[in-house]
Scaffold this motif. Structure first.
Motif, PDB file in Angstrom:
ATOM      1  N   TRP A 127       6.350  -9.438 -11.600  1.00 23.85           N
ATOM      2  CA  TRP A 127       5.140  -8.890 -12.220  1.00 23.85           C
ATOM      3  C   TRP A 127       4.330  -8.209 -11.126  1.00 23.85           C
ATOM      4  N   ASN A 128       4.052  -6.915 -11.339  1.00 22.87           N
ATOM      5  CA  ASN A 128       3.353  -6.127 -10.318  1.00 22.87           C
ATOM      6  C   ASN A 128       1.953  -5.791 -10.829  1.00 22.87           C
ATOM      7  N   ARG A 129       0.947  -6.183 -10.033  1.00 19.91           N
ATOM      8  CA  ARG A 129      -0.407  -5.729 -10.378  1.00 19.91           C
ATOM      9  C   ARG A 129      -0.636  -4.458  -9.567  1.00 19.91           C
TER      10      ARG A 129
ATOM     11  N   ARG B 259      -1.237   3.902 -19.502  1.00 18.10           N
ATOM     12  CA  ARG B 259      -2.606   3.834 -18.943  1.00 18.10           C
ATOM     13  C   ARG B 259      -2.648   4.447 -17.544  1.00 18.10           C
ATOM     14  N   MET B 260      -1.588   4.191 -16.756  1.00 18.31           N
ATOM     15  CA  MET B 260      -1.550   4.798 -15.406  1.00 18.31           C
ATOM     16  C   MET B 260      -1.460   6.320 -15.526  1.00 18.31           C
ATOM     17  N   ARG B 261      -0.591   6.781 -16.438  1.00 16.85           N
ATOM     18  CA  ARG B 261      -0.395   8.233 -16.601  1.00 16.85           C
ATOM     19  C   ARG B 261      -1.717   8.907 -16.985  1.00 16.85           C
ATOM     20  N   GLU B 262      -2.418   8.285 -17.957  1.00 12.45           N
ATOM     21  CA  GLU B 262      -3.674   8.890 -18.433  1.00 12.45           C
ATOM     22  C   GLU B 262      -4.745   8.879 -17.342  1.00 12.45           C
ATOM     23  N   ALA B 263      -4.808   7.776 -16.568  1.00  9.87           N
ATOM     24  CA  ALA B 263      -5.812   7.699 -15.494  1.00  9.87           C
ATOM     25  C   ALA B 263      -5.539   8.790 -14.453  1.00  9.87           C
ATOM     26  N   ILE B 264      -4.257   8.964 -14.109  1.00  7.23           N
ATOM     27  CA  ILE B 264      -3.905   9.980 -13.098  1.00  7.23           C
ATOM     28  C   ILE B 264      -4.258  11.372 -13.622  1.00  7.23           C
ATOM     29  N   GLU B 265      -3.968  11.598 -14.908  1.00 11.66           N
ATOM     30  CA  GLU B 265      -4.289  12.918 -15.479  1.00 11.66           C
ATOM     31  C   GLU B 265      -5.791  13.189 -15.445  1.00 11.66           C
TER      32      GLU B 265
ATOM     33  N   ILE C  95       0.866  -1.190   0.000  1.00 10.93           N
ATOM     34  CA  ILE C  95       0.000   0.000   0.000  1.00 10.93           C
ATOM     35  C   ILE C  95       0.898   1.234   0.000  1.00 10.93           C
ATOM     36  N   THR C  96       0.619   2.148  -0.934  1.00  8.81           N
ATOM     37  CA  THR C  96       1.424   3.373  -1.020  1.00  8.81           C
ATOM     38  C   THR C  96       0.485   4.564  -1.166  1.00  8.81           C
ATOM     39  N   ILE C  97       0.975   5.742  -0.762  1.00  9.47           N
ATOM     40  CA  ILE C  97       0.198   6.973  -0.969  1.00  9.47           C
ATOM     41  C   ILE C  97       1.128   7.997  -1.615  1.00  9.47           C
TER      42      ILE C  97
ATOM     43  N   PHE D 187      -2.076   0.203  -4.701  1.00  7.96           N
ATOM     44  CA  PHE D 187      -1.947  -1.166  -4.171  1.00  7.96           C
ATOM     45  C   PHE D 187      -1.006  -1.921  -5.083  1.00  7.96           C
ATOM     46  N   GLN D 188      -0.042  -2.636  -4.494  1.00  5.48           N
ATOM     47  CA  GLN D 188       0.903  -3.409  -5.295  1.00  5.48           C
ATOM     48  C   GLN D 188       0.804  -4.878  -4.898  1.00  5.48           C
ATOM     49  N   GLU D 189       0.605  -5.723  -5.904  1.00  3.76           N
ATOM     50  CA  GLU D 189       0.480  -7.154  -5.620  1.00  3.76           C
ATOM     51  C   GLU D 189       1.443  -7.911  -6.532  1.00  3.76           C
TER      52      GLU D 189
ATOM     53  N   ARG E  51       5.905  -5.220 -15.688  1.00  5.12           N
ATOM     54  CA  ARG E  51       7.177  -5.685 -15.125  1.00  5.12           C
ATOM     55  C   ARG E  51       7.781  -4.576 -14.274  1.00  5.12           C
ATOM     56  N   ASN E  52       8.097  -4.897 -13.025  1.00  5.79           N
ATOM     57  CA  ASN E  52       8.818  -3.976 -12.137  1.00  5.79           C
ATOM     58  C   ASN E  52      10.076  -4.684 -11.664  1.00  5.79           C
ATOM     59  N   TYR E  53      10.982  -3.908 -11.054  1.00  6.76           N
ATOM     60  CA  TYR E  53      12.265  -4.491 -10.621  1.00  6.76           C
ATOM     61  C   TYR E  53      12.529  -4.175  -9.160  1.00  6.76           C
TER      62      TYR E  53
ATOM     63  N   THR F 285      -2.834  -1.151  -8.636  1.00 11.43           N
ATOM     64  CA  THR F 285      -4.174  -0.552  -8.691  1.00 11.43           C
ATOM     65  C   THR F 285      -4.075   0.835  -8.067  1.00 11.43           C
ATOM     66  N   LEU F 286      -4.534   1.832  -8.793  1.00 11.17           N
ATOM     67  CA  LEU F 286      -4.440   3.212  -8.296  1.00 11.17           C
ATOM     68  C   LEU F 286      -5.840   3.795  -8.119  1.00 11.17           C
ATOM     69  N   ALA F 287      -6.038   4.520  -7.013  1.00 10.97           N
ATOM     70  CA  ALA F 287      -7.350   5.146  -6.768  1.00 10.97           C
ATOM     71  C   ALA F 287      -7.144   6.554  -6.218  1.00 10.97           C
TER      72      ALA F 287
ATOM     73  N   ARG G  67      10.018   9.897  -3.673  1.00 15.31           N
ATOM     74  CA  ARG G  67      10.280   9.584  -5.094  1.00 15.31           C
ATOM     75  C   ARG G  67       8.993   9.171  -5.790  1.00 15.31           C
ATOM     76  N   ASN G  68       8.931   9.410  -7.094  1.00 15.31           N
ATOM     77  CA  ASN G  68       7.815   8.894  -7.888  1.00 15.31           C
ATOM     78  C   ASN G  68       8.036   7.390  -8.071  1.00 15.31           C
ATOM     79  N   SER G  69       6.955   6.607  -8.010  1.00 11.08           N
ATOM     80  CA  SER G  69       7.099   5.140  -8.025  1.00 11.08           C
ATOM     81  C   SER G  69       7.629   4.574  -9.335  1.00 11.08           C
ATOM     82  N   ARG G  70       7.821   5.422 -10.346  1.00 13.02           N
ATOM     83  CA  ARG G  70       8.318   4.849 -11.610  1.00 13.02           C
ATOM     84  C   ARG G  70       9.729   4.290 -11.469  1.00 13.02           C
ATOM     85  N   PHE G  71      10.400   4.539 -10.323  1.00 11.69           N
ATOM     86  CA  PHE G  71      11.747   3.975 -10.142  1.00 11.69           C
ATOM     87  C   PHE G  71      11.712   2.444 -10.145  1.00 11.69           C
ATOM     88  N   LEU G  72      10.500   1.857 -10.007  1.00  4.34           N
ATOM     89  CA  LEU G  72      10.393   0.389 -10.023  1.00  4.34           C
ATOM     90  C   LEU G  72      10.413  -0.161 -11.450  1.00  4.34           C
ATOM     91  N   GLN G  73      10.223   0.728 -12.426  1.00  5.56           N
ATOM     92  CA  GLN G  73      10.181   0.251 -13.815  1.00  5.56           C
ATOM     93  C   GLN G  73      11.598   0.094 -14.356  1.00  5.56           C
ATOM     94  N   GLY G  74      11.715  -0.698 -15.444  1.00  4.20           N
ATOM     95  CA  GLY G  74      13.038  -0.920 -16.032  1.00  4.20           C
ATOM     96  C   GLY G  74      12.937  -1.063 -17.532  1.00  4.20           C
TER      97      GLY G  74
END
Ligand code: FMN
Length: 424
Positions: free
Chosen positions: A354-356, A328-334, A278-280, A375-377, A344-346, A358-360, A311-318
């Motif tokens: 593999w990270n599922r 899709r995340m960027r557009e939903a946030i906008e 869980i992140t905020i 939420f990260q699963e 895929r996250n690292y 969910t952003l709200a 930090r912005n959570s994109r640091f998990l991407q590679g």
């Protein structure tokens, strides 16, 4: 028709013992339509105007007055009207007058011989009054903002003088189950608060107001207007109020505070220890940094809290992260919307998972999105199984041998293309 803002006339008080000067002033200023000029020949008469019903916007005073001088008169004025513009009219031939005018705390000074028909004197008054009115408005809006703040405090706040309520905030009106502040103003607080243990409330309040007790805290029962009783904590301390010392009283609803606190701590523990990440993120900050990450998120990603927050959570991407779910995340946030993606996250050690995600969005009371909840699963196993199944299906489809699947009762549920070819 356009609304034209009506400007209040400027009330000028001319204080002069020199009658011809007073007339000259009056004539000079009365040429302006929006000036109302009053004259006073003595200090007593002048103070009568200052303390009278009509607010004076500017005082023009001669230096030489019958009973005193302009500087001493200014002191008297300041006791009643601390900020009203005060113009001292000095005689250029009298050096003492000019130096007093320059060094005294007058708003401005003017030389008697400069008083001519060119309108400069009127414009000087206009400017000073405009500034004075602006400052007045500013300070009254500051006062009204402070009042709003007090009305939104969590605790009841009241000011008492000799045990009687001189001020009560809106929270206090609500806590006492009243309808209006006016119900309580001027009333003795003892009507709603019983005596504290061991001594009388009135005595204790009197001692606090006199400065004999510095800060008093006691538990008490608040008897409310609707007859219900509420356990409260009472804090009292001495303050300076408009005309001398008074008692500031803060009353805290302890039970509901305790209930709220335990509810909050339960929720905090639940979030901290939830079996999902869980992140905020703070959406008001540039690049939406994380402001909270629970234990599971830290375990999942291998990072320490200090390496994650800010930090912005994109640091998990590679490198191999698919740009499509990221977009899709960027557009939903906008668009202030919720979204769910798998990507895929690292971890910190470089391992892919593999990270599922969910952003709200989280809205404040005004409906603005101030934060996002994430939420990260870890769905690596499920994705791997799906991939194995897909590969198995491809292999079966491409096989040269006939392959078929049956249910336990022998019913055939699947045949591969080779089976169809061979059996016709
Ligand atoms: C609360 C929150 C949690 C997020 N968690 C993740 C995450 O675990 N993994 C990830 O790849 N992106 C996560 N994101 C998405 C990225 O922070 C970012 O919004 C995304 O990469 C799109 O923006 P960009 O194109 O500017 O990078 C999260 C976003 C928010 C608001």
């Amino acid at each position: 028709m356009d609304a034209v803002e009506e400007r209040a006339p400027t009330e000028v008080l001319v204080v002069a013992s020199d009658v011809s000067f007073a007339r000259r002033c009056e004539r000079n200023l009365s040429r302006k339509d929006d000036f109302v000029v009053e004259t006073a020949g003595t200090v007593e008469e002048a103070i009568g105007h200052v303390t009278g019903e009509r607010a004076i916007d500017c005082i023009v005073s001669e230096f030489d007055l019958p009973e005193t001088d302009g500087i001493a008169f200014l002191e008297m004025v300041r006791a009643h009207a601390p900020a009203v513009p005060f113009i001292l009219v000095a005689d250029a031939a009298e050096e003492k007058q000019v130096s007093h005018a320059v060094t005294g705390h007058v708003t401005d000074y003017f030389l008697k011989e400069d008083l001519s028909d060119d309108g400069i004197f009127g414009r000087l008054i206009d400017n000073l009054v405009a500034y004075y009115r602006e400052q007045n408005e500013l300070s009254s809006s500051t006062i009204s903002r402070a009042g709003t703040l007090l009305d939104h405090a969590n605790d009841m706040i009241a000011v008492l003088d000799a045990g009687q309520i001189r001020y009560i905030n809106q929270t206090g009106v609500g806590l006492l189950r009243g309808e209006d502040r006016a119900e309580f103003l001027g009333q003795p607080i003892a009507e709603w608060l019983d005596d504290p243990p061991e001594s009388s409330l009135t005595d204790r309040l009197r001692q606090v107001q006199r400065g004999k007790l510095s800060l008093e805290v006691f538990d008490q029962i608040l008897e409310r207007v609707d007859g219900t009783a509420l356990p409260v904590a009472v804090y009292t301390s001495r303050i300076d109020w408009t005309d001398g010392p008074a008692v500031a009283l803060i009353i805290r609803d302890v039970e509901s505070r305790k209930r709220l606190e335990s509810e909050l701590s339960l929720k905090n523990r639940a979030i901290d220890t939830a079996p999902i990440g869980i992140t905020i993120a703070d959406m008001a900050e540039p690049d939406n940094p994380l402001v909270y990450a629970n234990d599971h998120f830290l375990e999942l990603t291998g990072y320490a809290e200090s390496e994650v927050l800010g930090r912005n959570s994109r640091f998990l991407q590679g490198e191999d992260t698919d740009p499509e779910p990221v977009a899709r995340m960027r557009e939903a946030i906008e668009a202030d919307e919720s979204v769910s993606v798998e990507l895929r996250n690292y971890r910190k050690d470089g391992c892919m998972f593999w990270n599922r995600v969910t952003l709200a969005p989280i809205e404040n009371a005004e409906g603005d999105v101030t934060h996002y909840l994430g939420f990260q699963e870890d769905v690596t196993e499920r994705v791997a199984m799906q991939q194995r199944l897909r590969r198995f299906k491809q292999a079966v489809e491409a096989a040269g041998h006939a392959i078929y699947l049956t249910k336990p009762d022998g019913t055939i549920t699947y045949v591969n293309p080779a089976f169809e070819r061979i059996t016709g």
